[in-house]
Design an enzyme around this catalytic site. Structure first.
Site, short mmCIF file in Angstrom:
data_model
loop_
_atom_site.label_atom_id
_atom_site.label_comp_id
_atom_site.label_asym_id
_atom_site.label_seq_id
_atom_site.Cartn_x
_atom_site.Cartn_y
_atom_site.Cartn_z
N GLY A 244 15.04 -2.02 -2.17
CA GLY A 244 14.42 -2.81 -3.22
C GLY A 244 14.57 -4.32 -3.14
O GLY A 244 13.89 -5.03 -3.87
N PRO A 287 17.09 0.05 2.46
CA PRO A 287 16.20 -1.11 2.49
C PRO A 287 15.02 -0.92 3.44
O PRO A 287 15.16 -0.29 4.50
CB PRO A 287 17.11 -2.23 3.03
CG PRO A 287 18.09 -1.52 3.89
CD PRO A 287 18.31 -0.16 3.27
N GLY A 288 13.89 -1.43 3.05
CA GLY A 288 12.72 -1.41 3.92
C GLY A 288 12.21 -2.82 4.11
O GLY A 288 12.42 -3.47 5.13
N ARG A 289 11.59 -3.33 3.04
CA ARG A 289 10.95 -4.65 3.08
C ARG A 289 11.88 -5.75 3.58
O ARG A 289 11.48 -6.60 4.36
CB ARG A 289 10.46 -5.00 1.67
CG ARG A 289 9.53 -6.19 1.62
CD ARG A 289 9.27 -6.61 0.16
NE ARG A 289 9.00 -5.53 -0.73
CZ ARG A 289 7.77 -5.13 -1.08
NH1 ARG A 289 6.72 -5.75 -0.62
NH2 ARG A 289 7.63 -4.12 -1.92
N ARG A 325 -2.25 -4.68 0.83
CA ARG A 325 -1.45 -5.21 -0.29
C ARG A 325 -2.22 -6.17 -1.21
O ARG A 325 -2.10 -6.06 -2.42
CB ARG A 325 -0.16 -5.86 0.24
CG ARG A 325 0.71 -4.90 1.05
CD ARG A 325 2.11 -5.45 1.33
NE ARG A 325 2.91 -5.49 0.13
CZ ARG A 325 3.14 -6.57 -0.57
NH1 ARG A 325 2.69 -7.74 -0.17
NH2 ARG A 325 3.86 -6.51 -1.66
N CYS A 355 -17.01 -3.28 3.25
CA CYS A 355 -18.00 -3.36 2.18
C CYS A 355 -17.39 -3.08 0.81
O CYS A 355 -17.66 -2.05 0.19
CB CYS A 355 -19.13 -2.38 2.47
SG CYS A 355 -19.78 -2.67 4.10
N GLU A 356 -16.55 -3.96 0.36
CA GLU A 356 -15.90 -3.87 -0.95
C GLU A 356 -15.60 -5.30 -1.39
O GLU A 356 -15.10 -6.09 -0.58
CB GLU A 356 -14.53 -3.17 -0.86
CG GLU A 356 -14.53 -1.76 -0.36
CD GLU A 356 -14.64 -0.73 -1.48
OE1 GLU A 356 -14.60 -1.12 -2.67
OE2 GLU A 356 -14.76 0.45 -1.15
N TYR A 383 4.95 -2.52 4.85
CA TYR A 383 3.83 -1.97 4.09
C TYR A 383 2.50 -2.59 4.53
O TYR A 383 1.59 -2.75 3.72
CB TYR A 383 4.06 -2.13 2.58
CG TYR A 383 5.40 -1.58 2.13
CD1 TYR A 383 5.64 -0.21 2.15
CD2 TYR A 383 6.44 -2.43 1.75
CE1 TYR A 383 6.87 0.30 1.78
CE2 TYR A 383 7.68 -1.92 1.38
CZ TYR A 383 7.89 -0.57 1.40
OH TYR A 383 9.12 -0.07 1.04
N1 LLP Z 1 13.91 4.17 -1.16
C1 LLP Z 1 12.94 4.75 -1.87
C2 LLP Z 1 13.21 6.04 -2.51
C3 LLP Z 1 11.69 4.13 -2.01
O1 LLP Z 1 10.74 4.70 -2.72
C4 LLP Z 1 11.45 2.89 -1.37
C5 LLP Z 1 10.16 2.21 -1.48
C6 LLP Z 1 12.50 2.32 -0.62
C7 LLP Z 1 13.71 2.98 -0.55
C8 LLP Z 1 12.36 1.00 0.09
O2 LLP Z 1 12.19 -0.05 -0.78
P1 LLP Z 1 12.17 -1.56 -0.26
O3 LLP Z 1 13.54 -1.91 0.24
O4 LLP Z 1 11.15 -1.65 0.82
O5 LLP Z 1 11.78 -2.34 -1.45
N2 LLP Z 1 3.74 -0.48 -0.93
C9 LLP Z 1 4.49 -1.36 -1.80
C10 LLP Z 1 5.96 -1.00 -1.82
C11 LLP Z 1 6.22 0.42 -2.22
C12 LLP Z 1 7.68 0.78 -2.19
C13 LLP Z 1 7.86 2.24 -2.26
N3 LLP Z 1 9.22 2.67 -2.19
C14 LLP Z 1 4.25 -2.79 -1.35
O6 LLP Z 1 3.52 -3.02 -0.41
O7 LLP Z 1 4.78 -3.72 -1.97
#
Ligand code: LLP
Length: 427
Positions: A244, A287-289, A325, A355-356, A383
């Protein structure tokens, strides 16, 4: 040095000019910096170490959904990362990239029986269970396989992550997790099921969080629950605080990984010292983002300039199908011309050929543009590619990872033939 920087008036990824990458691989292309991904991962790993954690007491489980290219997963796995997955597809990717299944945790509200079987057969570390029904199903599947499934319950701490409603997940109104008030009862059920071993507790309250206060508030609620469970002899071995942490898209200045983790570990250490004689609890992160977001750009070329009385449109060869996004969340991504030239800047909307009307990548950007120019759409490493589609029968972009002055093609551009290869005309 930043991983994307201007050198000799040209935007470079590490030391590779993006012009060279466009010449070699075409556009649109996602370009990632290996050094940036490494540095972002290490900001977590180092903060864990600096707060006295070892690989037995802290684990970063990179959230595969943010960028699931095999080269990214392989790099992170070599750095020691675990993985947070949400489908059997993601599990197979992690395995194909050499990831360790014993460091895999499985999140998501809709796990199928087949997905449970696959994950159990590979001996993943933990299922993050999101409902009572899922718990019963998982127990039954594990018993069939003569195995025991290790689980965490994903609890919904009902804290406001103060982020975009589509990416906020920790409120009662969200579909994720179980209400914290119901958690004790569900843990009791879990502890009584023969196919289940309770090992942890989990939450994930949302994404693109700029402040760690909501995360620390969620932590307090998990701590309270762990104490209640301990009083019933339900022992929680790990605490998973989810992912997050946000990144800078414009100038958001999110809390740093180091500051957040230090505050989090301090709270945990104080609590463990007071209540558990200092016996540590393992801490997991998802963490992802914050690992890949600012490690990638989308490289695109201006096809046409279409000045108008109301608006000026720069039509580029990337579109909403490549980077969803902006269309989906009105997200803001920085746009920069790759070759810096002097000229009169005008306000442009950067749009794609789909086409949107929703097919835009950026709005009202003051840039000096000419047809044929290359643009970098920034902060596109998370993402971006994973949410791309084939709408308008557009092949997905190529992906390149830069390592110093070498560019590696890590995913070929899709060809139109590949897009309909699985389809069949009636006999
Ligand atoms: N863990 C769970 C259970 C999650 O659902 C997510 C993201 C993460 C970890 C990783 O979260 P992060 O560290 O990346 O914030 N598509 C959207 C973001 C959707 C996030 C979904 N869940 C965007 O492009 O902003």
């Amino acid at each position: 040095m930043p991983h994307f920087s201007i050198q000799n008036r040209t935007l470079c990824a590490e030391t590779q000019p993006l012009t060279t990458i466009a010449d070699e691989f075409g556009t649109p292309t996602y370009v990632y910096s290996k050094a940036a991904i490494t540095e972002n991962y290490l900001s977590y790993a180092n903060a864990c170490r600096e707060n006295g954690r070892t690989e037995h007491t802290a684990l970063v489980c990179y959230s595969v959904k943010s960028n699931s290219n095999l080269a990214v997963l392989h790099l992170l796995s070599q750095l020691g990362s675990g993985f947070d997955i949400v489908s059997s597809g993601e599990l197979l990717r992690v395995l194909a990239a050499g990831g360790d299944p014993e460091k895999v945790i499985f999140s998501g509200v809709g796990k199928t029986r087949d997905e449970m079987r696959l994950a159990l057969s590979h001996g993943i570390a933990c299922f993050n269970v999101e409902s009572t029904s899922e718990l019963h199903r998982l127990s039954a599947v594990a018993i069939e396989m003569q195995l025991t499934a290790s689980i965490s319950l994903r609890v919904n701490p009902n804290v406001d992550a103060k982020t975009h409603p589509y990416i906020s997940t920790g409120l009662k109104e969200n579909k994720f997790g179980v209400a914290i008030e119901d958690a004790l009862m569900i843990y009791r059920t879990a502890a009584s099921l023969p196919g289940i071993r309770v090992v942890g507790i989990d939450c994930h309250i949302g994404s693109q969080l700029l402040d760690d206060a909501p995360l620390l508030e969620a932590l307090d609620k998990l701590i309270e629950l762990i104490d209640v469970l301990a009083a019933e002899d339900i022992v929680i071995h790990h605490l998973d605080i989810g992912g997050g942490l946000g990144i800078d898209y414009e100038a958001e200045a999110p809390v740093t990984v180091g500051d957040y983790l230090t505050r989090l570990f301090r709270k945990i250490d104080t609590w463990r010292a007071e209540k558990y004689g200092g016996v540590p609890i393992k801490v997991l992160f998802e963490p992802g983002r914050s690992i890949v977001g600012n490690a990638g750009v989308l490289l695109t070329r201006v096809e046409y300039l279409k000045p108008g009385s109301e608006k000026n449109f720069a039509i580029v060869d990337a579109a909403m199908n490549d980077l969803m996004r902006p269309a989906m969340y009105q997200a803001w991504h920085g746009v920069q011309t790759v070759v810096q030239r002097d000229g009169e800047a005008v306000v442009w909307d950067i749009v794609g050929p789909v086409c949107e009307s929703g097919d835009w990548l950026a709005r009202a950007r003051t840039l000096f543009l000419e047809e044929g120019d290359l643009l970098a759409i920034h902060s596109a490493g998370a993402y971006g590619m994973t949410m791309s589609s084939n709408y308008n029968t557009r092949g997905r972009a190529a992906e390149v990872m830069v390592d110093g002055n070498v560019s590696h093609l890590i995913r070929q551009r899709e060809t139109p033939e590949q897009l309909f290869a699985l389809e069949k005309i009636l006999p």
